[in-house]
Each structure stands twice: as C-alpha cells, then as structure tokens.
Design a protein around this motif. Structure first.
Motif, short mmCIF file in Angstrom:
data_model
loop_
_atom_site.label_atom_id
_atom_site.label_comp_id
_atom_site.label_asym_id
_atom_site.label_seq_id
_atom_site.Cartn_x
_atom_site.Cartn_y
_atom_site.Cartn_z
N MET A 1 28.59 38.78 52.36
CA MET A 1 29.93 38.86 51.18
C MET A 1 29.23 38.97 50.13
SD MET A 1 33.33 37.79 51.84
CE MET A 1 33.54 38.17 53.51
N GLN A 2 29.37 40.17 49.32
CA GLN A 2 29.15 40.01 47.92
C GLN A 2 30.58 39.52 46.71
OE1 GLN A 2 28.65 43.56 46.04
NE2 GLN A 2 29.90 44.75 47.75
N ASN A 3 30.01 39.21 46.06
CA ASN A 3 31.14 38.46 45.13
C ASN A 3 31.38 39.38 44.25
OD1 ASN A 3 30.77 35.75 45.35
ND2 ASN A 3 29.72 35.44 44.35
N ILE A 4 32.94 40.68 43.79
CA ILE A 4 32.80 41.22 42.85
C ILE A 4 34.10 40.80 41.28
CG2 ILE A 4 32.25 43.00 44.60
CD1 ILE A 4 35.59 43.19 44.86
N ARG A 5 33.97 41.68 40.62
CA ARG A 5 35.69 41.50 39.76
C ARG A 5 36.07 42.92 40.09
NH1 ARG A 5 35.72 36.48 37.19
NH2 ARG A 5 33.40 35.98 36.71
N VAL A 6 37.30 42.42 40.04
CA VAL A 6 38.63 44.18 40.10
C VAL A 6 39.89 43.73 38.73
CG1 VAL A 6 38.05 44.57 42.55
CG2 VAL A 6 39.47 43.04 41.22
N MET A 7 39.66 45.21 38.92
CA MET A 7 41.21 45.11 37.50
C MET A 7 42.39 45.46 38.07
SD MET A 7 40.06 45.93 33.16
CE MET A 7 39.16 45.17 32.37
N TYR A 8 43.38 45.32 38.00
CA TYR A 8 44.28 45.37 38.79
C TYR A 8 45.41 47.26 37.94
CZ TYR A 8 44.97 41.49 40.52
OH TYR A 8 44.71 39.86 41.57
N LYS A 9 45.98 47.38 38.67
CA LYS A 9 46.23 48.86 38.26
C LYS A 9 47.56 48.44 36.84
CE LYS A 9 47.29 52.53 39.49
NZ LYS A 9 46.22 53.73 39.19
N GLN A 10 47.06 48.71 35.68
CA GLN A 10 48.77 48.71 35.11
C GLN A 10 49.66 49.83 34.86
OE1 GLN A 10 47.45 49.89 31.03
NE2 GLN A 10 49.10 49.68 29.85
N TYR A 11 51.24 48.73 34.63
CA TYR A 11 52.50 49.08 34.62
C TYR A 11 52.91 49.30 33.11
CZ TYR A 11 52.18 48.67 39.82
OH TYR A 11 51.36 48.72 41.23
N THR A 12 53.68 50.25 33.53
CA THR A 12 54.85 50.48 32.28
C THR A 12 56.22 50.70 32.62
OG1 THR A 12 52.93 51.25 30.48
CG2 THR A 12 54.70 52.09 30.16
#
Length: 87
Positions: A1-12
C-alpha cells in the motif's frame, strides 16, 4: 500500500467547480494511481467519498506523523464519473 496526497474538489456556493484546491491530505491506497489521477476520498465529515485529485505518490512512511498514523484513511475508488460531470 502506498502513501499519497490528494486535493479535494473546489466548491463555489455549494456547487462543484472544475478545480481542485486547498490543503493536501494524506491517504493510503492500493490503486495504481499517478499524479493527476481522479479518486474518491473518504472524509471524516461526509459519509459520501469526496472527489479528489492525486498530487503526490509514493511518499515515505516518515511523512506520516506517528501520533495519527492509525487514522490515515484508505482510498479504494476511482472517480469514474469525473469525465461525465458537467462544470
């Protein structure tokens, strides 16, 4: 299992945009992700996984603070609907 980083979808105003922004969050995954992969990330505040984009892959274990290592969530789903969404 690998470690990753993510960014979430932007909402307006509660409406999703085509952009991803904000803080990066650490997850684990067995999916064969690359930078730019679209996934569905579980969050603590929402029972439904949140659309996210992978920003970093193959992070070393030293990136995980031992104090909260047991709370790192696992991404198990691709965001298959990403291409079909209307922005």
């Amino acid at each position: 299992m690998q470690n990753i980083r993510v960014m979430y979808k932007q909402y307006t105003n509660g409406i999703p945009t085509q952009y991803f922004s904000g803080q990066e969050y650490l997850y684990k995954t067995d999916l064969p992700v690359v930078i730019g992969s679209h996934v569905l990330a579980p969050t603590k505040d929402d029972p439904e996984p949140t659309p996210a984009i992978v920003t970093q892959v193959n992070l070393p274990e030293s990136e995980i603070n031992p104090a909260w290592a047991s709370r790192v969530k696992v991404i198990t789903q691709w965001d298959d609907d990403y291409e079909r969404r209307t922005f």
